[in-house]
Design a protein around this motif. Sequence first.
Motif, PDB file in Angstrom:
ATOM      1  N   TYR A  23      46.417  55.755  37.493  1.00 61.77           N
ATOM      2  CA  TYR A  23      46.534  54.948  36.282  1.00 61.77           C
ATOM      3  C   TYR A  23      47.021  53.576  36.719  1.00 61.77           C
ATOM      4  O   TYR A  23      48.127  53.424  37.227  1.00 61.77           O
ATOM      5  CB  TYR A  23      47.487  55.581  35.277  1.00 61.77           C
ATOM      6  CG  TYR A  23      47.887  54.666  34.119  1.00 61.77           C
ATOM      7  CD1 TYR A  23      47.009  53.714  33.596  1.00 61.77           C
ATOM      8  CD2 TYR A  23      49.136  54.756  33.545  1.00 61.77           C
ATOM      9  CE1 TYR A  23      47.376  52.881  32.550  1.00 61.77           C
ATOM     10  CE2 TYR A  23      49.517  53.931  32.495  1.00 61.77           C
ATOM     11  CZ  TYR A  23      48.634  52.996  32.005  1.00 61.77           C
ATOM     12  OH  TYR A  23      49.010  52.166  30.974  1.00 61.77           O
ATOM     13  N   VAL A  24      46.170  52.568  36.524  1.00 57.64           N
ATOM     14  CA  VAL A  24      46.494  51.192  36.881  1.00 57.64           C
ATOM     15  C   VAL A  24      46.913  50.454  35.616  1.00 57.64           C
ATOM     16  O   VAL A  24      46.123  50.330  34.677  1.00 57.64           O
ATOM     17  CB  VAL A  24      45.278  50.482  37.518  1.00 57.64           C
ATOM     18  CG1 VAL A  24      45.631  49.041  37.869  1.00 57.64           C
ATOM     19  CG2 VAL A  24      44.787  51.239  38.736  1.00 57.64           C
ATOM     20  N   LEU A  25      48.142  49.983  35.596  1.00 58.20           N
ATOM     21  CA  LEU A  25      48.618  49.135  34.512  1.00 58.20           C
ATOM     22  C   LEU A  25      48.153  47.718  34.838  1.00 58.20           C
ATOM     23  O   LEU A  25      48.536  47.155  35.863  1.00 58.20           O
ATOM     24  CB  LEU A  25      50.141  49.187  34.413  1.00 58.20           C
ATOM     25  CG  LEU A  25      50.778  48.253  33.386  1.00 58.20           C
ATOM     26  CD1 LEU A  25      50.383  48.664  31.973  1.00 58.20           C
ATOM     27  CD2 LEU A  25      52.283  48.258  33.536  1.00 58.20           C
ATOM     28  N   VAL A  26      47.278  47.162  33.993  1.00 55.87           N
ATOM     29  CA  VAL A  26      46.750  45.817  34.212  1.00 55.87           C
ATOM     30  C   VAL A  26      47.597  44.853  33.397  1.00 55.87           C
ATOM     31  O   VAL A  26      47.710  44.996  32.177  1.00 55.87           O
ATOM     32  CB  VAL A  26      45.257  45.743  33.820  1.00 55.87           C
ATOM     33  CG1 VAL A  26      44.732  44.323  33.979  1.00 55.87           C
ATOM     34  CG2 VAL A  26      44.443  46.712  34.673  1.00 55.87           C
ATOM     35  N   PHE A  27      48.212  43.890  34.076  1.00 54.78           N
ATOM     36  CA  PHE A  27      49.175  42.998  33.429  1.00 54.78           C
ATOM     37  C   PHE A  27      48.608  42.320  32.187  1.00 54.78           C
ATOM     38  O   PHE A  27      49.268  42.236  31.165  1.00 54.78           O
ATOM     39  CB  PHE A  27      49.683  41.942  34.415  1.00 54.78           C
ATOM     40  CG  PHE A  27      50.367  42.525  35.624  1.00 54.78           C
ATOM     41  CD1 PHE A  27      51.231  43.607  35.518  1.00 54.78           C
ATOM     42  CD2 PHE A  27      50.134  42.003  36.876  1.00 54.78           C
ATOM     43  CE1 PHE A  27      51.860  44.146  36.635  1.00 54.78           C
ATOM     44  CE2 PHE A  27      50.759  42.529  38.002  1.00 54.78           C
ATOM     45  CZ  PHE A  27      51.621  43.600  37.882  1.00 54.78           C
ATOM     46  N   SER A  28      47.381  41.835  32.253  1.00 54.44           N
ATOM     47  CA  SER A  28      46.793  41.115  31.122  1.00 54.44           C
ATOM     48  C   SER A  28      46.212  42.054  30.075  1.00 54.44           C
ATOM     49  O   SER A  28      45.951  41.644  28.952  1.00 54.44           O
ATOM     50  CB  SER A  28      45.681  40.184  31.604  1.00 54.44           C
ATOM     51  OG  SER A  28      44.567  40.956  32.040  1.00 54.44           O
ATOM     52  N   GLY A  29      45.959  43.300  30.458  1.00 51.43           N
ATOM     53  CA  GLY A  29      45.292  44.237  29.561  1.00 51.43           C
ATOM     54  C   GLY A  29      43.785  44.035  29.527  1.00 51.43           C
ATOM     55  O   GLY A  29      43.057  44.829  28.949  1.00 51.43           O
ATOM     56  N   GLU A  30      43.290  42.986  30.160  1.00 52.09           N
ATOM     57  CA  GLU A  30      41.865  42.643  30.183  1.00 52.09           C
ATOM     58  C   GLU A  30      41.207  43.312  31.388  1.00 52.09           C
ATOM     59  O   GLU A  30      41.609  43.077  32.527  1.00 52.09           O
ATOM     60  CB  GLU A  30      41.705  41.122  30.274  1.00 52.09           C
ATOM     61  CG  GLU A  30      40.295  40.646  30.508  1.00 52.09           C
ATOM     62  CD  GLU A  30      39.325  41.089  29.433  1.00 52.09           C
ATOM     63  OE1 GLU A  30      38.272  41.634  29.789  1.00 52.09           O
ATOM     64  OE2 GLU A  30      39.631  40.897  28.244  1.00 52.09           O
ATOM     65  N   ILE A  31      40.187  44.147  31.131  1.00 56.02           N
ATOM     66  CA  ILE A  31      39.543  44.882  32.231  1.00 56.02           C
ATOM     67  C   ILE A  31      38.024  44.707  32.247  1.00 56.02           C
ATOM     68  O   ILE A  31      37.300  45.565  32.741  1.00 56.02           O
ATOM     69  CB  ILE A  31      39.904  46.382  32.187  1.00 56.02           C
ATOM     70  CG1 ILE A  31      39.458  47.009  30.866  1.00 56.02           C
ATOM     71  CG2 ILE A  31      41.384  46.595  32.442  1.00 56.02           C
ATOM     72  CD1 ILE A  31      39.477  48.520  30.866  1.00 56.02           C
ATOM     73  N   ALA A  32      37.534  43.586  31.741  1.00 55.59           N
ATOM     74  CA  ALA A  32      36.084  43.354  31.710  1.00 55.59           C
ATOM     75  C   ALA A  32      35.471  43.433  33.104  1.00 55.59           C
ATOM     76  O   ALA A  32      34.304  43.790  33.260  1.00 55.59           O
ATOM     77  CB  ALA A  32      35.787  41.991  31.078  1.00 55.59           C
ATOM     78  N   TRP A  33      36.231  43.136  34.117  1.00 55.44           N
ATOM     79  CA  TRP A  33      35.772  43.134  35.505  1.00 55.44           C
ATOM     80  C   TRP A  33      35.653  44.537  36.098  1.00 55.44           C
ATOM     81  O   TRP A  33      35.030  44.723  37.138  1.00 55.44           O
ATOM     82  CB  TRP A  33      36.725  42.315  36.376  1.00 55.44           C
ATOM     83  CG  TRP A  33      38.169  42.592  36.069  1.00 55.44           C
ATOM     84  CD1 TRP A  33      38.975  41.869  35.237  1.00 55.44           C
ATOM     85  CD2 TRP A  33      38.967  43.684  36.536  1.00 55.44           C
ATOM     86  NE1 TRP A  33      40.224  42.437  35.166  1.00 55.44           N
ATOM     87  CE2 TRP A  33      40.253  43.552  35.962  1.00 55.44           C
ATOM     88  CE3 TRP A  33      38.738  44.753  37.390  1.00 55.44           C
ATOM     89  CZ2 TRP A  33      41.291  44.446  36.208  1.00 55.44           C
ATOM     90  CZ3 TRP A  33      39.767  45.654  37.643  1.00 55.44           C
ATOM     91  CH2 TRP A  33      41.025  45.495  37.050  1.00 55.44           C
ATOM     92  N   ALA A  34      36.241  45.535  35.473  1.00 60.20           N
ATOM     93  CA  ALA A  34      36.367  46.867  36.082  1.00 60.20           C
ATOM     94  C   ALA A  34      35.025  47.520  36.404  1.00 60.20           C
ATOM     95  O   ALA A  34      34.886  48.182  37.433  1.00 60.20           O
ATOM     96  CB  ALA A  34      37.196  47.782  35.186  1.00 60.20           C
ATOM     97  N   LYS A  35      34.027  47.333  35.559  1.00 54.00           N
ATOM     98  CA  LYS A  35      32.723  47.970  35.798  1.00 54.00           C
ATOM     99  C   LYS A  35      32.044  47.427  37.047  1.00 54.00           C
ATOM    100  O   LYS A  35      31.234  48.114  37.658  1.00 54.00           O
ATOM    101  CB  LYS A  35      31.808  47.775  34.588  1.00 54.00           C
ATOM    102  CG  LYS A  35      32.221  48.587  33.392  1.00 54.00           C
ATOM    103  CD  LYS A  35      31.264  48.380  32.240  1.00 54.00           C
ATOM    104  CE  LYS A  35      31.717  49.177  31.030  1.00 54.00           C
ATOM    105  NZ  LYS A  35      30.840  48.977  29.879  1.00 54.00           N
ATOM    106  N   ARG A  36      32.365  46.195  37.429  1.00 53.43           N
ATOM    107  CA  ARG A  36      31.745  45.571  38.608  1.00 53.43           C
ATOM    108  C   ARG A  36      32.547  45.814  39.889  1.00 53.43           C
ATOM    109  O   ARG A  36      32.097  45.462  40.974  1.00 53.43           O
ATOM    110  CB  ARG A  36      31.589  44.067  38.378  1.00 53.43           C
ATOM    111  CG  ARG A  36      30.743  43.722  37.163  1.00 53.43           C
ATOM    112  CD  ARG A  36      30.435  42.235  37.025  1.00 53.43           C
ATOM    113  NE  ARG A  36      31.481  41.311  37.393  1.00 53.43           N
ATOM    114  CZ  ARG A  36      32.360  40.766  36.553  1.00 53.43           C
ATOM    115  NH1 ARG A  36      32.336  41.075  35.281  1.00 53.43           N
ATOM    116  NH2 ARG A  36      33.270  39.913  36.979  1.00 53.43           N
ATOM    117  N   MET A  37      33.727  46.390  39.765  1.00 52.08           N
ATOM    118  CA  MET A  37      34.614  46.574  40.909  1.00 52.08           C
ATOM    119  C   MET A  37      34.080  47.670  41.836  1.00 52.08           C
ATOM    120  O   MET A  37      33.853  48.794  41.415  1.00 52.08           O
ATOM    121  CB  MET A  37      36.016  46.938  40.395  1.00 52.08           C
ATOM    122  CG  MET A  37      37.040  47.138  41.480  1.00 52.08           C
ATOM    123  SD  MET A  37      38.704  47.455  40.830  1.00 52.08           S
ATOM    124  CE  MET A  37      38.454  48.958  39.889  1.00 52.08           C
TER     125      MET A  37
END
Length: 177
Positions: A23-37
């Motif tokens: 479980y990664v807590l993302v500081f900004s809460g924005e994860i639009a990049w996750a699918k491309r990671m």
Amino acid sequence: MLESKMKLVGKIREAHGLKGDLYVLVFSGEIAWAKRMKTFGLKAKDSDEIKTFTVERTKPFKKGLIVKAAEVADRTAAEGLEHMEFFIDDELMVSKPGETIFLSEIKNFKLKNPEQTVLGEIVGFSSNGVQDLLVVETTDGKTAEVPFVDAFIKKIDFKHQAVVMDLPEGLFDIENA
């Protein structure tokens, strides 16, 4: 991966499930990049080394995401990574035309008023809980925080690395910054 090519975006909050998910807590809460990671990096706070992991799958979860790395076999291995800093390739943090920008894209840009007078340089970011704030080093070396809100933004000029804002009188007074 080199740290200069990596951007800190969160931390491993905890192991999730029995199969080694994180479980990664993302500081900004924005994860639009996750699918491309395709890969990510982890670093202990007391280390300079970022270890690279290969992404098997991701899914949104609470204030971040669940990531399964090929190198993490089970819950015990995942628990050993808890609290590590989570880095992604900085190329994932570049917006496409028409998308909302990532604040990191305008770091080191000049802040100008509509008359094109340079007010300072954007050196960082903050938040007052309601909105993002630009941390600006003024032309006289002082620091000021400027609300980064649509009502003030007139133009973001990537070609000339400048953000033009029409700020209310007194909000950004160079004499008193």
